[in-house]
Design a protein around this motif. Sequence first.
Motif, PDB file in Angstrom:
ATOM      1  N   LYS A  13      31.606  45.853  41.399  1.00  0.00           N
ATOM      2  CA  LYS A  13      31.708  45.148  40.125  1.00  0.00           C
ATOM      3  C   LYS A  13      30.398  44.417  39.801  1.00  0.00           C
ATOM      4  O   LYS A  13      29.945  44.395  38.658  1.00  0.00           O
ATOM      5  CB  LYS A  13      32.869  44.146  40.149  1.00  0.00           C
ATOM      6  CG  LYS A  13      34.255  44.797  40.091  1.00  0.00           C
ATOM      7  CD  LYS A  13      35.352  43.739  40.185  1.00  0.00           C
ATOM      8  CE  LYS A  13      36.741  44.374  40.106  1.00  0.00           C
ATOM      9  NZ  LYS A  13      37.064  44.829  38.746  1.00  0.00           N
ATOM     10  N   SER A  47      27.858  46.880  38.628  1.00  0.00           N
ATOM     11  CA  SER A  47      28.128  47.258  37.227  1.00  0.00           C
ATOM     12  C   SER A  47      27.570  46.210  36.265  1.00  0.00           C
ATOM     13  O   SER A  47      27.042  46.550  35.201  1.00  0.00           O
ATOM     14  CB  SER A  47      29.639  47.409  36.994  1.00  0.00           C
ATOM     15  OG  SER A  47      30.155  48.497  37.719  1.00  0.00           O
ATOM     16  N   ASP A 105      23.802  46.728  36.210  1.00  0.00           N
ATOM     17  CA  ASP A 105      23.492  47.934  35.431  1.00  0.00           C
ATOM     18  C   ASP A 105      23.590  47.637  33.935  1.00  0.00           C
ATOM     19  O   ASP A 105      22.782  48.121  33.136  1.00  0.00           O
ATOM     20  CB  ASP A 105      24.450  49.071  35.798  1.00  0.00           C
ATOM     21  CG  ASP A 105      24.197  49.609  37.204  1.00  0.00           C
ATOM     22  OD1 ASP A 105      23.126  49.321  37.770  1.00  0.00           O
ATOM     23  OD2 ASP A 105      25.080  50.305  37.731  1.00  0.00           O
ATOM     24  N   TYR A 111      33.387  50.593  30.293  1.00  0.00           N
ATOM     25  CA  TYR A 111      33.869  49.975  31.531  1.00  0.00           C
ATOM     26  C   TYR A 111      35.386  49.832  31.518  1.00  0.00           C
ATOM     27  O   TYR A 111      36.048  49.986  32.538  1.00  0.00           O
ATOM     28  CB  TYR A 111      33.207  48.602  31.707  1.00  0.00           C
ATOM     29  CG  TYR A 111      33.584  47.910  32.997  1.00  0.00           C
ATOM     30  CD1 TYR A 111      32.895  48.178  34.178  1.00  0.00           C
ATOM     31  CD2 TYR A 111      34.629  46.992  33.042  1.00  0.00           C
ATOM     32  CE1 TYR A 111      33.241  47.552  35.371  1.00  0.00           C
ATOM     33  CE2 TYR A 111      34.977  46.362  34.233  1.00  0.00           C
ATOM     34  CZ  TYR A 111      34.278  46.649  35.391  1.00  0.00           C
ATOM     35  OH  TYR A 111      34.630  46.035  36.561  1.00  0.00           O
TER      36      TYR A 111
END
Length: 599
Positions: free
Chosen positions: A363, A366, A369, A384
């Motif tokens: 997580k 993410s 990113d 997502y």
Amino acid sequence: MSESLTDKYKVLKHTFGFPGFREMQEEAVDAILSRRDLAMLLPTGGGKSLCYQLPTLLMDGITIVVSPLIALMHDQVLALHELGIEAAMISSAQSPQEQQQTFTKAKNGILKFLYIAPERLANGGFLSWLAMLDINYFVIDEAHCISEWGHEFRDDYRRLGELRCAFPHTPIAAFTATATPKVREDILSQLGLRDPLILRAPVLRKNITISVRERDSGWRTELMGILNKHEGESGIIYAFSRKETEEIAEFLSKKALKCSAYHAGMSPEQRQSVHQAFLNDETQIIVATVAFGMGIDKGDIRFVIHTSLPKTIENYYQEIGRAGRDGIDSEAVLFYSGSDFYNKKRLIDEGSDPQYREMILAKLRSAMDYATAEECRHRLIASYFSDSVEHCGDRCDNCKDSLSPKTDITVPAQKFLSCLYKTGERFGATYISEVLCGEEKEKILSNAHEKLSVFGIGKDLSKSIWSTVAKRLIELGAIEPDEYKALKLTASGAEILKGKQSVHIRQERLSPKKASVKTKTRDLHAPIHFEDFKALRAAIAKEHRIPAYIVFGDKTLYELAEQLPNTKEEMLGISGIGEVKFERYGEAFLKLSRELSGK
């Protein structure tokens, strides 16, 4: 309820002041009225409360609302009272006498809503007491808290599954703004929902403009530019630590901004005081850790700023969703640094349950990113949550700058990685930059690194450019610092070094920033008389000792300022003004409207 108010559309207008339902609200209302289980995913600001408040007014009995925070329950009860609806809460903050009074009202059928915290259900006696009430249905707010795969798992929420066993024939309606597919399935399973109607609104919040900025030495100047642009408006700044909240709050207070810190290290009385001052517009900016804000019921928050990388996309989406709940244009800004990821990763490695560590790290990755991506940010968030967004137009920095030129820095990246490898992966970015620039410093000479083939091969670029190259490589996960901040090559970095992966960066990042402090210009979206109505609202709120937004929201004030109604009928045509609110405050606003229109 009178016979004239047995129709959902009449209640919608008379009590809540709205001319029509928003997206998916009517389907939710109908599901509850038909006594069907419901699971609803609705972004913050989508009108979730109305979905369960309106049907209760058309049904016999009492609705039990399970909510995670005392402050949220208090705000909801206060707002219902202003609509002339009997509601109460039971919390640990009340005396035994106050709790008993609430029990008595509920048993006597006086209350339409009773708000409780999930930990109440751990008491078997409390469940027995609930069985004595005529409950029409249960509402589970912030339902994502029930899932161990979510970002805000709470043990007390796991016990909510007992409601289905204890009340097998009573419908359950679950609401959340943030849930991945795995969390959604867990909510349905844990609550034991039977053939529920599942409503899922689009993730996109069209009225929020999102931007992400690199947090460098001049980031506070950028912060002041944002705050000056939002002069006089409410906002939240989320900081990483208690210490940082206090430092930033002190910095802003010295700039003459009405600002307060908020974190879990403060006493409950201090936190309540800050929370109340914010709701009452006595404080305009809250600098807080994530301890602040879940379910905060304030519609006119115009900006949410993060000073570091959020732990998860779920956290981030929920936190930025506190801006612009009234539908008016608002802004979300994230300041991040490559070090954020590794600082948070270190905390996860040290303190997380091994069973969930990999999930939590995924997580966090993410979130990183997302921060470093160069595509539509609204689309990334939607993806997502397994939703899709074609294009946000100009509602994020990446789409606004879609034509901004990009530079291929693959060769400089390879030089940096080669130098990192040949110096033994024992140093930080500054040392690598000095070797590349050919600086004969004592440490470099003592390590004999002036003899390496990479020594001086980067003289054509400045040390600040090499610093930017290093940041980009950290963002891409090509290098990562260890516990001593020495950079290590990753598998992704090896691919770049071998020429199997290219590296690009926005050209603007290679140029020195020009710091500027923006000044406030009049909001072109706000009608000319908006401030007059806002001043009247503030005076009425102070007189009644309630938050200003409970009188009327900004969106209602916008319409008042645009239309300047001269009769009660014209005023009732404005969204957010029903018969109940008009009886309480309408004449004062109507008088001002007539004065401003000259009639």
